[in-house]
Write an enzyme that holds these catalytic residues in place. Structure first.
Site, PDB file in Angstrom:
ATOM      1  N   TYR A  10       0.859  -1.192   0.000  1.00 45.30           N
ATOM      2  CA  TYR A  10       0.000   0.000   0.000  1.00 45.30           C
ATOM      3  C   TYR A  10       0.888   1.233   0.000  1.00 45.30           C
ATOM      4  O   TYR A  10       1.850   1.318   0.768  1.00 45.30           O
ATOM      5  CB  TYR A  10      -0.875   0.016   1.264  1.00 45.30           C
ATOM      6  N   GLU A  47      -3.797   7.464  -3.846  1.00 45.94           N
ATOM      7  CA  GLU A  47      -3.549   6.194  -3.188  1.00 45.94           C
ATOM      8  C   GLU A  47      -3.377   5.074  -4.212  1.00 45.94           C
ATOM      9  O   GLU A  47      -4.012   5.092  -5.262  1.00 45.94           O
ATOM     10  CB  GLU A  47      -4.780   5.906  -2.313  1.00 45.94           C
TER      11      GLU A  47
END
Ligand code: GDP
Ligand code: MN
Length: 382
Positions: free
Chosen positions: A101, A189
């Site tokens: 991530y 993101e």
């Protein structure tokens, strides 16, 4: 303004971030042709402005042309978190060796942008943040200097031991920062950033939220807006000079002034009720605005009672009262409502309402309590 995955991926590609390149379709009849171009196997991905699509059944692997068509047909038209799926991305499936991530957003406490990175990527980073926050690296970014390559490398080497992979990830972090900065994003993101079996690193999902207040600087990005039904309502209200934000409670609120509108929601919550919306009809409220606002509230199926809270400063109580009487003549509704009216031209306002058979209180807390009781179906006690 949220971008959908396919839009965010195009934006990332413009900034040099490696992403999977798929084809967007809106009709399963085009699924086979898309899969032929992309090459099997593919992943069929619902395009909606919500996370957790995988868990909701909106991301599925298809190995054959028949499967692509079948899966596209089943995902198109489904709803994920109340959002109708009208587009799917036919994306090349990749052989994943690891999921990571990375994301950049604003750290409100530090008042700085922050780079977040984790080896626990994949689905549900919110869960990781809540339960095992130590698995997320937080690296504050000096907005004047930006995310410098050596800082990105420091973070990347905490995720990857292999030098080539770490450097590739660091380069992506710097590009993500450039994208975040240049588009005035509030979130950029990648979840997951994947490591493939051949050792390369790329983004297979993308999420970008742009700052609405900065969109005037980005007319090209503004054009990408795909408004959800709620946003359509909010944009239409904005064009009428009203600030409206839909929530999911039961008490429709019509208030003049943003501060009083916030206070009204607080009071409703404090007394155990749930506000259905934020609605500021503005400082100088014409009758038309009040009519429009009333229609907005009545059109929300969750609303069980309406609380009209007016403190007349620049707004004149008689204007609001006239608007209300007009609105009630035009709108056919059985919804109970409570009016709180005080301030400039209060007497005139009360008289107009009284002539139409409407009573008004001057007590905000009492008014809110009554609206909550009415929403609960109780005969309200004064
Ligand atoms: P989200 O659930 O809305 O975040 O959607 P994602 O695009 O992140 O997809 C969810 C999960 O599906 C990912 O974390 C992957 O595990 C898996 N996935 C997505 N694309 C691929 C792919 O091309 N190959 C494989 N093997 N898995 C994929
Ligand atoms: Mn994801």
């Amino acid at each position: 303004m949220k971008l959908e995955e396919f839009q965010a991926k195009r934006l990332y590609a413009d900034f040099g971030i490696p992403v999977t390149e798929g084809i967007l379709i809106t009709d399963h009849a085009h699924a086979k042709a898309a899969a032929e171009k992309v090459g099997l196997p593919v992943v069929v991905k619902a395009q909606v402005q919500a996370g957790g699509r995988g868990k909701a059944g909106g991301v599925k692997l298809a190995r054959t042309h028949a499967e692509v068509v079948e899966i596209s047909e089943s995902i198109l038209g489904m709803t994920i978190k109340d959002l109708l799926v009208e587009r799917v991305l036919i994306d090349p499936a990749v052989a994943i060796a690891g999921e990571y991530y990375i994301g950049i957003t604003v750290d409100r406490r530090k008042k700085l942008p922050v780079l977040m990175a984790s080896a626990a990527g994949g689905v549900d980073i919110e869960k990781v943040a809540a339960e095992t926050p130590e698995k997320i690296i937080f690296h504050p970014i000096n907005p004047e200097r930006g995310l410098r390559p050596f800082e990105a490398k420091q973070v990347a080497f905490k995720l990857f031991t292999d030098k080539k992979k770490a450097l590739a990830a660091a380069a992506i972090m710097v590009k993500l920062w450039c994208c975040y900065r240049d588009t005035d994003a509030s979130l950029a993101e990648i979840n997951p950033l994947v490591e493939l079996e051949d050792g390369s690193i790329l983004a297979i999902d993308a999420k970008v939220v742009l700052d609405d207040s900065a969109l005037y600087r980005h007319p090209d990005l503004e054009k990408l807006r795909i408004a959800t039904p709620n946003e359509e309502k909010e944009l239409a209200a904005k064009a009428m000079g009203l600030s409206y934000v839909q929530l999911d409670g039961e008490i429709g609120c019509m208030v003049n002034g943003a501060g009083l509108a916030m206070a009204t929601m607080d009071v409703i919550k404090h007394l155990g009720g749930t506000p259905a919306n934020f609605l500021d009809i503005g400082g100088s409220s014409s009758s038309e605005k009040v009519v429009y606002a009333m229609k907005l509230l009545v059109s929300d199926a969750n609303v069980k009672a309406i609380f009209i809270n007016v403190f007349g400063g620049i707004t004149r109580c008689d204007d609001v009262a006239r608007g209300l009487v007009q609105a009630l003549e035009q709108i056919n509704t059985d919804l109970p409502f409570v009016v709180r009216l005080t301030g400039t031209n209060e007497e005139e306002g009360r008289k107009i309402l009284a002539d139409a058979g409407i009573s008004a209180t001057s007590d905000m807390t009492g008014g809110a309590r009554r609206a909550i009781a009415l929403a609960a179906g109780e005969e309200a006690v004064e």
